[in-house]
Scaffold this active site. Structure first.
Site, PDB file in Angstrom:
ATOM      1  N   ASP A   1      51.986  39.684  50.051  1.00 52.63           N
ATOM      2  CA  ASP A   1      51.215  39.958  48.832  1.00 52.63           C
ATOM      3  C   ASP A   1      50.789  38.624  48.228  1.00 52.63           C
ATOM      4  O   ASP A   1      51.633  37.815  47.826  1.00 52.63           O
ATOM      5  CB  ASP A   1      52.084  40.749  47.836  1.00 52.63           C
ATOM      6  CG  ASP A   1      51.325  41.085  46.552  1.00 52.63           C
ATOM      7  OD1 ASP A   1      50.137  40.743  46.444  1.00 52.63           O
ATOM      8  OD2 ASP A   1      51.949  41.679  45.658  1.00 52.63           O
TER       9      ASP A   1
ATOM     10  N   ASP B   1      44.606  42.217  49.068  1.00 48.14           N
ATOM     11  CA  ASP B   1      45.439  41.019  49.263  1.00 48.14           C
ATOM     12  C   ASP B   1      46.856  41.351  49.736  1.00 48.14           C
ATOM     13  O   ASP B   1      47.772  40.576  49.527  1.00 48.14           O
ATOM     14  CB  ASP B   1      45.498  40.183  47.972  1.00 48.14           C
ATOM     15  CG  ASP B   1      46.387  40.795  46.915  1.00 48.14           C
ATOM     16  OD1 ASP B   1      46.557  42.030  46.908  1.00 48.14           O
ATOM     17  OD2 ASP B   1      46.937  40.028  46.107  1.00 48.14           O
ATOM     18  N   GLU B   2      47.013  42.510  50.346  1.00 47.11           N
ATOM     19  CA  GLU B   2      48.343  42.889  50.841  1.00 47.11           C
ATOM     20  C   GLU B   2      48.242  43.417  52.264  1.00 47.11           C
ATOM     21  O   GLU B   2      47.251  44.061  52.624  1.00 47.11           O
ATOM     22  CB  GLU B   2      48.942  44.012  49.986  1.00 47.11           C
ATOM     23  CG  GLU B   2      49.336  43.597  48.602  1.00 47.11           C
ATOM     24  CD  GLU B   2      49.869  44.782  47.810  1.00 47.11           C
ATOM     25  OE1 GLU B   2      50.759  45.480  48.307  1.00 47.11           O
ATOM     26  OE2 GLU B   2      49.360  45.010  46.706  1.00 47.11           O
TER      27      GLU B   2
HETATM   28  N1  DCP Z   1      42.444  43.596  40.931  1.00 45.41           N
HETATM   29  C1  DCP Z   1      41.319  44.346  40.553  1.00 45.41           C
HETATM   30  N2  DCP Z   1      41.467  45.381  39.654  1.00 45.41           N
HETATM   31  C2  DCP Z   1      42.680  45.649  39.116  1.00 45.41           C
HETATM   32  C3  DCP Z   1      43.811  44.898  39.488  1.00 45.41           C
HETATM   33  C4  DCP Z   1      43.648  43.867  40.421  1.00 45.41           C
HETATM   34  O1  DCP Z   1      40.194  44.076  41.014  1.00 45.41           O
HETATM   35  N3  DCP Z   1      42.815  46.646  38.244  1.00 45.41           N
HETATM   36  C5  DCP Z   1      42.253  42.490  41.883  1.00 45.41           C
HETATM   37  C6  DCP Z   1      42.599  41.182  41.249  1.00 45.41           C
HETATM   38  C7  DCP Z   1      43.839  40.751  41.909  1.00 45.41           C
HETATM   39  C8  DCP Z   1      43.808  41.448  43.252  1.00 45.41           C
HETATM   40  O2  DCP Z   1      43.077  42.638  43.023  1.00 45.41           O
HETATM   41  O3  DCP Z   1      43.858  39.335  42.024  1.00 45.41           O
HETATM   42  C9  DCP Z   1      45.177  41.764  43.797  1.00 45.41           C
HETATM   43  O4  DCP Z   1      45.878  42.595  42.885  1.00 45.41           O
HETATM   44  P1  DCP Z   1      47.413  42.443  42.630  1.00 45.41           P
HETATM   45  O5  DCP Z   1      47.860  43.656  41.891  1.00 45.41           O
HETATM   46  O6  DCP Z   1      48.106  42.115  43.911  1.00 45.41           O
HETATM   47  O7  DCP Z   1      47.536  41.239  41.602  1.00 45.41           O
HETATM   48  P2  DCP Z   1      47.458  39.668  41.817  1.00 45.41           P
HETATM   49  O8  DCP Z   1      47.364  39.294  43.252  1.00 45.41           O
HETATM   50  O9  DCP Z   1      46.374  39.138  40.951  1.00 45.41           O
HETATM   51  O10 DCP Z   1      48.817  39.171  41.194  1.00 45.41           O
HETATM   52  P3  DCP Z   1      50.284  39.234  41.803  1.00 45.41           P
HETATM   53  O11 DCP Z   1      50.679  37.813  41.999  1.00 45.41           O
HETATM   54  O12 DCP Z   1      51.101  39.887  40.723  1.00 45.41           O
HETATM   55  O13 DCP Z   1      50.249  40.023  43.082  1.00 45.41           O
HETATM   56 CA    CA Z   2      48.756  40.143  44.807  1.00 49.89          CA
END
Ligand code: DCP
Ligand code: CA
Length: 433
Positions: A33, A128-129
Site C-alpha cells: 500500500d 495504489d494497492e
Molecule cells: N483517493 C481518492 N479518493 C478518495 C481517497 C483516496 O482519489 N476518496 C486517492 C488518493 C490517494 C490514493 O487514492 O493518494 C490512495 O488512497 P489511500 O486510501 O491508499 O490513501 P493514501 O495512499 O493517500 O494514504 P495512506 O498512506 O494512508 O495509504
Molecule cells: Ca495508500
C-alpha cells in the site's frame, strides 16, 4: 536520496524479524500500500515540496474535499474527505494542489509492472494497492523480512516513492498488517501470532468493517478482534447474513488467500456502454451528460447481474477516428453509478484536455468484475457504509420502477440533456461485455 522515514521502517522491521517462523508451503500473502500516494507523487516530482504539508484535492478554502494529504499535513489533522475550507483553517500555509489523474494512473501501472518481478501472482487491488502471492517466493529472497524489504527498496529505487508492506497468511491479515506501521512500515503477522498482535484491536481494524457493521457487532457485545474470533459463526450469520461467517474466517487467518491475477480472472469481462454522436461534440457539458447516462446504464446492468468491479475505462474516439482509452482503479469495488461517473469524469478530463479535439464517440466500461460472496469475492468488501446502504435502497427502487415501466422513465438529472438529444437523434447506445 535518503529515505525520509528510515527510522520508522527500521523499527517496524525489527518487529517483523522477530515474528518470522513458518512451515514451508503455508499460504502467505504480501500486501503493498503506497504511502499518501497522490501527494507522494507530487512531492517526488517537485522536490521543493519536500518536508512541507502537501494537500491534494484543490485550492484551499474552495468547495470540494481533500483527496489525500502527505504525512506532514496529517500532523495538522488533515485527512482525506475533509472539506478544503476546514483544511485551509487547519493548515493555511499548506501547499494545495489539484489532482492530476493521468500521472497517478501512469505511476500505478509502473508499480504493478515492477511488482510482477516479485511473484508470478500479482493482484492489483486499487490504484495504489496490490496483493502478491508470497507462497514459494520468500525462500528465493532469503526469508519474509528480506522479501518484504526487497519490494520496498525496489519501489523506492525505481519510483522514488515509499510503500508500506504487510505479510500474513491471508489477504485481509496482510492488508491489516500493511496499515499498522505506516508510512514505510514492514509488518509481518504469522498465523500463530494473529491473536497476540490483533486480539485487543477494535473490530474496525478489519478492512470493510465500517460504522454499520461495527454497530451491529457492538450490539452483540463484540468490540474487539478477539471477541469476534470467539463468537460462533451462526450468531454472526443471524445478525450479519453472509458477511458474518466471512468475518469469523478473517479472525482465524484462513479467509481468502488466493491471489487472482488479471489474466486468471474467471469473470474477466467488462460491462459498459458507448455512444456515437450524430455530430461531433466539443462541448464538455454534452460529454459529461452523456457520460453520466452511460455510467448509469452500465451500473444498472452490473446490479442486475450482481457484479461489482474496480477498474473504470473511458474510451474516446475523435473526429479523425483516432481512438484512445484510459483506465484507473476505483478505491473499492463498486456498482455505484456516481462512483463510476466521478472516476470516469477524471479520466475524461485527462484524456480530452490532452487532445481537446471534437469527440465522435464516448464509452465507459467497468472491469475486474466479480460477484460478492462468490469464490472470487474478496472478503473485505462488505459494503456497509450508511450512505451506500441508503443508495442501495434508492437503486433497488429505481430498478424496480424501470423493470415495470421501461428504461427511459427515470434518469439522473445530469443525464437528462443527453437523453433528450438521444431521442431526437434516434441513436441507441452500443452495449459491450
Ligand atoms: N483517493 C481518492 N479518493 C478518495 C481517497 C483516496 O482519489 N476518496 C486517492 C488518493 C490517494 C490514493 O487514492 O493518494 C490512495 O488512497 P489511500 O486510501 O491508499 O490513501 P493514501 O495512499 O493517500 O494514504 P495512506 O498512506 O494512508 O495509504
Ligand atoms: Ca495508500
Amino acid at each position: 536520496m535518503l529515505n525520509p522515514v528510515m527510522a520508522d521502517k527500521m523499527r517496524a522491521q525489527a518487529g517483523a524479524r522477530r515474528s518470522e517462523q513458518r512451515e514451508p508451503g503455508d499460504p502467505l500473502v504480501l500486501h503493498v500500500d503506497m504511502d499518501a500516494f497522490f501527494a507522494a507523487v507530487e512531492e517526488r516530482d517537485n522536490p521543493e515540496l519536500h518536508g512541507k504539508p502537501v494537500i491534494v484535492g484543490g485550492e484551499k478554502n474552495t468547495r470540494g474535499v481533500v483527496t489525500t494529504a502527505n504525512y506532514v499535513a496529517r500532523n495538522y489533522g488533515i485527512h482525506a474527505g475533509m472539506s478544503l475550507f476546514e483544511a485551509g483553517k487547519r493548515c493555511p500555509h499548506g501547499i494545495y494542489l489539484r489532482s492530476r489523474g493521468g500521472k497517478y494512473s501512469w505511476t500505478s501501472l509502473q508499480l504493478m509492472e515492477l511488482l510482477r518481478q516479485f511473484s508470478p501472482k500479482v493482484e492489483p487491488y486499487s490504484v495504489d494497492e496490490a496483493f502478491l502471492s508470497a507462497t514459494g517466493c520468500v525462500q528465493l529472497w532469503g526469508g519474509m523480512y528480506e522479501y518484504g524489504k526487497a519490494v520496498q527498496d525496489t519501489i523506492w529505487e525505481k519510483l522514488h516513492l515509499t510503500a508500506s508492506v504487510g505479510i500474513g497468511p491471508s489477504k485481509t491479515i496482510a492488508k491489516i498488517a500493511s496499515g499498522m506501521n505506516k508510512p514505510n512500515g514492514l509488518t509481518i503477522i504469522m498465523q500463530k501470532d494473529i491473536m497476540k498482535v490483533l486480539g485487543d484491536s477494535p473490530v474496525s481494524i478489519i478492512p470493510g468493517v465500517g460504522k454499520s457493521t461495527e454497530k451491529a457487532l457492538n450490539s452483540l457485545g463484540i468490540y474487539t478482534f478477539a471477541q469476534l474470533a470467539k463468537t460462533p459463526q451462526y450468531i454472526l450469520r443471524a445478525r450479519l447474513g453472509i458477511a458474518g461467517p466471512s468475518l469469523s474466517k478473517i479472525t482465524k487467518g484462513n479467509s481468502g488467500n488466493r491471489v487472482v491475477t488479471m489474466e486468471e480472472r474467471p469473470d474477466d469481462k467488462s460491462m459498459g456502454h458507448e455512444h456515437t454522436f450524430m455530430e461531433n461534440v466539443t462541448c464538455e457539458r454534452t460529454l459529461l451528460a452523456r457520460l453520466l447516462h452511460l455510467c448509469d446504464k452500465a451500473a444498472r446492468r452490473m446490479r442486475r447481474e450482481k457484479y461489482v468491479g474496480n477498474v473504470v475505462t473511458l474510451k474516446l474516439r475523435f473526429a479523425d477516428f483516432s481512438t484512445f482509452s484510459h483506465q484507473t482503479h476505483l478505491l473499492e469495488f463498486s456498482d455505484d453509478p456516481h462512483v463510476i461517473y466521478t472516476t470516469a469524469v477524471k479520466l475524461l478530463r485527462d484524456l480530452w484536455h490532452e487532445n481537446h479535439k471534437a469527440v465522435r464517440l464516448i464509452g465507459v466500461s467497468i472491469s475486474n468484475l466479480f460477484i460478492p460472496g462468490s469464490e472470487r469475492g474478496v472478503q473485505e468488501n462488505l459494503f456497509d457504509s450508511d450512505i451506500l446502504a441508503r443508495k442501495r435502497v434508492l437503486f433497488a427502487a429505481m430498478d424496480s420502477v424501470r423493470n415495470h415501466y421501461g428504461e427511459d422513465v427515470l434518469a439522473f438529472a445530469g443525464g437528462m440533456e443527453c437523453r433528450r438529444r438521444g431521442r431526437r437523434d434516434g441513436i441507441k447506445d452500443i452495449v459491450d461485455g
